[in-house]
Enzyme design. Structure first.
Site, PDB file in Angstrom:
ATOM      1  N   ASP A  96      -8.367   5.277   1.831  1.00 11.42           N
ATOM      2  CA  ASP A  96      -8.645   4.181   2.951  1.00 11.42           C
ATOM      3  C   ASP A  96      -8.819   4.884   4.381  1.00 11.42           C
ATOM      4  O   ASP A  96      -8.677   4.075   5.167  1.00 11.42           O
ATOM      5  CB  ASP A  96      -7.651   3.211   2.721  1.00 11.42           C
ATOM      6  CG  ASP A  96      -6.454   3.436   2.892  1.00 11.42           C
ATOM      7  OD1 ASP A  96      -6.248   4.691   3.275  1.00 11.42           O
ATOM      8  OD2 ASP A  96      -5.549   2.645   2.267  1.00 11.42           O
ATOM      9  N   GLU A 118      -9.137   6.664  -6.079  1.00 15.35           N
ATOM     10  CA  GLU A 118      -8.271   5.576  -5.303  1.00 15.35           C
ATOM     11  C   GLU A 118      -8.856   4.291  -4.831  1.00 15.35           C
ATOM     12  O   GLU A 118      -8.814   3.870  -3.920  1.00 15.35           O
ATOM     13  CB  GLU A 118      -7.293   5.859  -4.406  1.00 15.35           C
ATOM     14  CG  GLU A 118      -5.869   5.148  -4.293  1.00 15.35           C
ATOM     15  CD  GLU A 118      -4.945   5.452  -3.524  1.00 15.35           C
ATOM     16  OE1 GLU A 118      -5.025   5.125  -2.162  1.00 15.35           O
ATOM     17  OE2 GLU A 118      -4.005   6.138  -3.785  1.00 15.35           O
ATOM     18  N   GLU A 132      -7.552   0.147   7.410  1.00 13.18           N
ATOM     19  CA  GLU A 132      -7.499   0.868   6.085  1.00 13.18           C
ATOM     20  C   GLU A 132      -8.180  -0.286   5.223  1.00 13.18           C
ATOM     21  O   GLU A 132      -9.242   0.484   4.426  1.00 13.18           O
ATOM     22  CB  GLU A 132      -6.393   1.244   5.661  1.00 13.18           C
ATOM     23  CG  GLU A 132      -5.768   2.395   6.040  1.00 13.18           C
ATOM     24  CD  GLU A 132      -5.077   2.278   7.510  1.00 13.18           C
ATOM     25  OE1 GLU A 132      -4.994   0.985   7.886  1.00 13.18           O
ATOM     26  OE2 GLU A 132      -4.490   3.345   8.170  1.00 13.18           O
ATOM     27  N   HIS A 208       4.502   4.410   9.956  1.00 13.35           N
ATOM     28  CA  HIS A 208       3.426   4.945  10.926  1.00 13.35           C
ATOM     29  C   HIS A 208       2.279   4.110  10.882  1.00 13.35           C
ATOM     30  O   HIS A 208       1.300   4.161  11.755  1.00 13.35           O
ATOM     31  CB  HIS A 208       2.947   6.166  10.232  1.00 13.35           C
ATOM     32  CG  HIS A 208       2.219   6.022   9.041  1.00 13.35           C
ATOM     33  ND1 HIS A 208       0.920   5.748   8.939  1.00 13.35           N
ATOM     34  CD2 HIS A 208       2.520   6.116   7.793  1.00 13.35           C
ATOM     35  CE1 HIS A 208       0.557   5.683   7.754  1.00 13.35           C
ATOM     36  NE2 HIS A 208       1.401   5.878   7.048  1.00 13.35           N
ATOM     37  N   ARG A 210      -0.435   1.353  12.096  1.00  5.73           N
ATOM     38  CA  ARG A 210      -0.835   0.826  13.220  1.00  5.73           C
ATOM     39  C   ARG A 210      -0.121  -0.474  13.536  1.00  5.73           C
ATOM     40  O   ARG A 210       0.389  -0.945  14.686  1.00  5.73           O
ATOM     41  CB  ARG A 210      -2.277   0.765  13.679  1.00  5.73           C
ATOM     42  CG  ARG A 210      -2.863   2.105  13.900  1.00  5.73           C
ATOM     43  CD  ARG A 210      -4.433   2.011  13.818  1.00  5.73           C
ATOM     44  NE  ARG A 210      -4.957   3.300  14.517  1.00  5.73           N
ATOM     45  CZ  ARG A 210      -4.721   4.413  13.928  1.00  5.73           C
ATOM     46  NH1 ARG A 210      -4.239   4.601  13.000  1.00  5.73           N
ATOM     47  NH2 ARG A 210      -5.542   5.471  14.664  1.00  5.73           N
ATOM     48  N   HIS A 241       6.847  10.677  11.747  1.00 12.09           N
ATOM     49  CA  HIS A 241       5.235  11.116  11.650  1.00 12.09           C
ATOM     50  C   HIS A 241       4.764  11.406  13.133  1.00 12.09           C
ATOM     51  O   HIS A 241       5.635  11.185  14.003  1.00 12.09           O
ATOM     52  CB  HIS A 241       4.567   9.515  11.644  1.00 12.09           C
ATOM     53  CG  HIS A 241       3.017   9.842  11.231  1.00 12.09           C
ATOM     54  ND1 HIS A 241       2.041  10.208  12.099  1.00 12.09           N
ATOM     55  CD2 HIS A 241       2.333   9.710  10.033  1.00 12.09           C
ATOM     56  CE1 HIS A 241       1.013  10.154  11.784  1.00 12.09           C
ATOM     57  NE2 HIS A 241       0.983   9.782  10.570  1.00 12.09           N
TER      58      HIS A 241
HETATM   59  C1  UD1 Z   1      -3.858   8.085   9.213  1.00 11.74           C
HETATM   60  C2  UD1 Z   1      -4.760   7.220   8.449  1.00 11.74           C
HETATM   61  C3  UD1 Z   1      -3.765   6.365   7.984  1.00 11.74           C
HETATM   62  C4  UD1 Z   1      -2.900   7.025   6.776  1.00 11.74           C
HETATM   63  C5  UD1 Z   1      -2.026   8.201   7.786  1.00 11.74           C
HETATM   64  C6  UD1 Z   1      -1.281   9.014   6.922  1.00 11.74           C
HETATM   65  C7  UD1 Z   1      -6.800   6.375   9.598  1.00 11.74           C
HETATM   66  C8  UD1 Z   1      -7.478   5.189  10.555  1.00 11.74           C
HETATM   67  N1  UD1 Z   1      -5.401   6.267   9.500  1.00 11.74           N
HETATM   68  O1  UD1 Z   1      -3.190   7.585  10.329  1.00 11.74           O
HETATM   69  O2  UD1 Z   1      -4.523   5.293   6.896  1.00 11.74           O
HETATM   70  O3  UD1 Z   1      -2.037   6.274   6.289  1.00 11.74           O
HETATM   71  O4  UD1 Z   1      -3.039   8.831   8.299  1.00 11.74           O
HETATM   72  O5  UD1 Z   1      -0.178   9.661   7.685  1.00 11.74           O
HETATM   73  O6  UD1 Z   1      -7.502   6.994   9.099  1.00 11.74           O
HETATM   74  N2  UD1 Z   1      -0.920  14.006  14.687  1.00 11.74           N
HETATM   75  C9  UD1 Z   1      -0.650  15.107  14.912  1.00 11.74           C
HETATM   76  N3  UD1 Z   1      -0.669  16.130  13.947  1.00 11.74           N
HETATM   77  C10 UD1 Z   1      -0.910  15.832  12.705  1.00 11.74           C
HETATM   78  C11 UD1 Z   1      -1.370  14.338  12.296  1.00 11.74           C
HETATM   79  C12 UD1 Z   1      -1.113  13.487  13.487  1.00 11.74           C
HETATM   80  O7  UD1 Z   1      -0.375  15.536  16.029  1.00 11.74           O
HETATM   81  O8  UD1 Z   1      -0.908  16.532  11.768  1.00 11.74           O
HETATM   82  C13 UD1 Z   1      -0.857  13.022  15.886  1.00 11.74           C
HETATM   83  C14 UD1 Z   1      -2.155  13.219  16.927  1.00 11.74           C
HETATM   84  O9  UD1 Z   1      -1.779  12.649  18.131  1.00 11.74           O
HETATM   85  C15 UD1 Z   1      -3.130  11.971  16.234  1.00 11.74           C
HETATM   86  C16 UD1 Z   1      -2.164  10.917  15.962  1.00 11.74           C
HETATM   87  O10 UD1 Z   1      -0.977  11.586  15.281  1.00 11.74           O
HETATM   88  O11 UD1 Z   1      -3.992  11.674  17.197  1.00 11.74           O
HETATM   89  C17 UD1 Z   1      -2.606  10.033  15.112  1.00 11.74           C
HETATM   90  O12 UD1 Z   1      -3.324  10.177  13.732  1.00 11.74           O
HETATM   91  P1  UD1 Z   1      -4.497   9.454  12.902  1.00 11.74           P
HETATM   92  O13 UD1 Z   1      -4.822  10.346  11.723  1.00 11.74           O
HETATM   93  O14 UD1 Z   1      -5.351   8.909  14.172  1.00 11.74           O
HETATM   94  O15 UD1 Z   1      -3.596   8.326  12.562  1.00 11.74           O
HETATM   95  P2  UD1 Z   1      -2.408   8.370  11.643  1.00 11.74           P
HETATM   96  O16 UD1 Z   1      -1.364   7.117  11.912  1.00 11.74           O
HETATM   97  O17 UD1 Z   1      -1.917   9.338  11.217  1.00 11.74           O
HETATM   98  N1  UDP Z   2       5.219  12.857   2.876  1.00 11.44           N
HETATM   99  C1  UDP Z   2       5.550  14.075   3.119  1.00 11.44           C
HETATM  100  N2  UDP Z   2       6.459  14.280   4.229  1.00 11.44           N
HETATM  101  C2  UDP Z   2       7.049  13.502   5.029  1.00 11.44           C
HETATM  102  C3  UDP Z   2       6.454  12.010   4.829  1.00 11.44           C
HETATM  103  C4  UDP Z   2       5.669  11.622   3.946  1.00 11.44           C
HETATM  104  O1  UDP Z   2       4.899  14.929   2.492  1.00 11.44           O
HETATM  105  O2  UDP Z   2       7.281  13.881   6.016  1.00 11.44           O
HETATM  106  C5  UDP Z   2       4.270  12.356   1.924  1.00 11.44           C
HETATM  107  C6  UDP Z   2       4.948  11.452   1.060  1.00 11.44           C
HETATM  108  O3  UDP Z   2       5.724  11.893   0.019  1.00 11.44           O
HETATM  109  C7  UDP Z   2       3.549  10.567   0.634  1.00 11.44           C
HETATM  110  C8  UDP Z   2       2.652  10.998   1.801  1.00 11.44           C
HETATM  111  O4  UDP Z   2       3.255  11.827   2.546  1.00 11.44           O
HETATM  112  O5  UDP Z   2       3.040  11.688  -0.594  1.00 11.44           O
HETATM  113  C9  UDP Z   2       2.345   9.579   2.300  1.00 11.44           C
HETATM  114  O6  UDP Z   2       1.752   9.849   3.316  1.00 11.44           O
HETATM  115  P1  UDP Z   2       1.751   8.822   4.849  1.00 11.44           P
HETATM  116  O7  UDP Z   2       3.001   7.953   4.413  1.00 11.44           O
HETATM  117  O8  UDP Z   2       1.581   9.568   5.927  1.00 11.44           O
HETATM  118  O9  UDP Z   2       0.497   7.839   4.364  1.00 11.44           O
HETATM  119  P2  UDP Z   2       0.056   6.571   3.346  1.00 11.44           P
HETATM  120  O10 UDP Z   2       0.595   7.134   1.979  1.00 11.44           O
HETATM  121  O11 UDP Z   2       0.899   5.711   4.008  1.00 11.44           O
HETATM  122  O12 UDP Z   2      -1.354   6.588   3.626  1.00 11.44           O
END
Ligand code: UD1
Ligand code: UDP
Length: 371
Positions: A96, A118, A132, A208, A210, A241
């Site tokens: 998603d 999924e 999502e 994490h 929104r 995160h």
């Molecule tokens: C995204 C997904 C969410 C998922 C989550 C898993 C969307 C809209 N959201 O949300 O569904 O649950 O990933 O974690 O697709 N950042 C870093 N390094 C990284 C990753 C993130 O610096 O490796 C920071 C950056 O500033 C980035 C911000 O996190 O802009 C947000 O990342 P983003 O992918 O937009 O949203 P998530 O909350 O991670």
């Molecule tokens: N996870 C990880 N390291 C972390 C936190 C989470 O490997 O520090 C793994 C967790 O075991 C799961 C996945 O990341 O498999 C979940 O990702 P996240 O919570 O970012 O996204 P969501 O599942 O909510 O989309």
């Protein structure tokens, strides 16, 4: 020879799709190409390293504090070139995220069939989780192959009028444990090796979403602070995160609290092995709601709803919302009452048997459209 292009870009997609990449690569009549969008960077690379999977393309789109619009636009644009070059017979996306929806849309614009891994998870509220719920609705609408983890996910799709090519496979996250979980394990994050999981009750926390930015996340942090001060034998481990909207609040509120260990994101091997050894989990993550039940670990979901009601019905997951007092009282029930804890810890995981990837590949191989 059938050509499949897999596209993903965030940590959870990678954890759930790397086992599928590895399964597809076992088949000589399938050519499997991988494109990363790089919606995440460090958190994505951590997963790729654990599975030893290499990408053929990397759009590398991540910007600090990126907007939903920028992710969508960069993925759509970047995928156009990759699709032109690769000309796949099928594009596979997962879950998603905005990466998944935009990649599915890019494939649709070139009339390339999409398979959605999924598929069929729903809350029924387009603003929760945001964005999502709409990402997965739209991706399911575009997809011609729907790989639903559970029977309930399939019934959601049937209710929306879908009938063809729906396969109930289990969730590929369970398959991932075969690569990560070990009986004897030394953590890569050295601070975790100093924690005695037999002597202390370790509670893993992640948040994490929104919807939880601002006050809800502050409530969660205040609840953790409160519980940590009441229980000497409890250690919270909170891998935070990398989203700046999360890190600011969490480090302001929890960095000096005794019994709370704030960490950078840990790799997926560390995470899965930590879950298998912990006391319980408190989270707003989707993936953790599926993983912890597999190890018989109770989960308190820090959200007001879930698209994963199967484990709630099985009794191993409880949705407790984001009110501070409620979080504290639900956590206390599990810390103080062995019966309540045992009831949740004994529940069965409804998310699969670790063979979801084989079922997905079998469904593709049996498809007349491609062979
Ligand atoms: C995204 C997904 C969410 C998922 C989550 C898993 C969307 C809209 N959201 O949300 O569904 O649950 O990933 O974690 O697709 N950042 C870093 N390094 C990284 C990753 C993130 O610096 O490796 C920071 C950056 O500033 C980035 C911000 O996190 O802009 C947000 O990342 P983003 O992918 O937009 O949203 P998530 O909350 O991670
Ligand atoms: N996870 C990880 N390291 C972390 C936190 C989470 O490997 O520090 C793994 C967790 O075991 C799961 C996945 O990341 O498999 C979940 O990702 P996240 O919570 O970012 O996204 P969501 O599942 O909510 O989309």
């Amino acid at each position: 020879m059938m050509k499949i292009l897999i596209v993903f870009g965030t940590r959870p997609e990678a954890i759930k799709m790397c086992p599928l990449v590895l399964e597809l690569k076992k088949h000589d009549n399938i050519e499997c190409t991988l494109c990363l969008t790089g919606q995440h960077r460090e958190m994505l690379d951590q997963v790729m390293d654990v599975f030893g999977v290499k990408a053929d393309h990397d759009l590398n789109i991540m910007k600090a504090g990126q907007s939903l619009t920028s992710i969508t636009v960069y993925v759509l644009e970047g995928m156009e070139d990759v699709l032109k070059k690769e000309q796949p017979d099928l594009v596979l996306v997962h879950g998603d995220t905005t990466t998944s929806y935009a990649a599915a849309l890019a494939a649709f614009y070139r009339k390339i069939p999409v398979g959605h891994v999924e598929a069929g998870l729903r809350t029924g509220n387009i603003y929760s989780p945001f964005p999502e719920e709409v990402n997965r609705l739209q991706t399911d609408r575009i997809a011609s192959y729907l790989f639903a983890p559970t029977q309930l996910n399939k019934s959601n799709l049937l209710r929306e009028g879908r009938s063809d090519n729906i396969f109930v496979t289990g969730n590929t996250v369970i398959d991932s444990f075969a690569y990560t979980v070990k009986k004897e394990y030394r953590f890569h994050e050295s601070k975790l090796n100093g924690l005695d999981f037999d002597k202390r009750r370790v509670i893993i926390v992640t948040a994490h979403r929104r919807e939880n930015f601002g006050m809800p996340l502050e409530n969660i942090c205040n609840a953790i602070k409160d519980i940590a001060s009441r229980y000497n034998d409890v250690s919270f481990v909170y891998p935070v995160h990398l989203n700046p909207a999360v890190r600011g609040t969490v480090s302001d509120m929890l960095s000096d609290v005794e019994n709370v260990m704030l960490l950078d994101p840990v790799d997926v091997s560390d995470m899965h092995n930590m879950i298998s050894r912990c006391y319980m989990v408190m989270t707003d993550s989707g993936g953790l709601q599926e993983e912890a039940p597999h190890f018989g670990k109770p989960v308190l979901v820090l959200r007001t709803e879930t698209e994963r009601p199967e484990a709630v019905e099985a009794g191993t997951v409880k949705v407790v919302g984001v009110n501070k007092e409620n979080i504290i009282s639900e956590a206390q029930k599990l810390l103080d009452h062995k019966d309540a804890y045992d009831l949740m810890a004994a529940a069965v995981n409804p998310y699969g048997d670790g063979h979801a990837c084989e079922r997905i590949v079998e469904a593709i191989l049996n498809s007349e459209e491609f062979f």
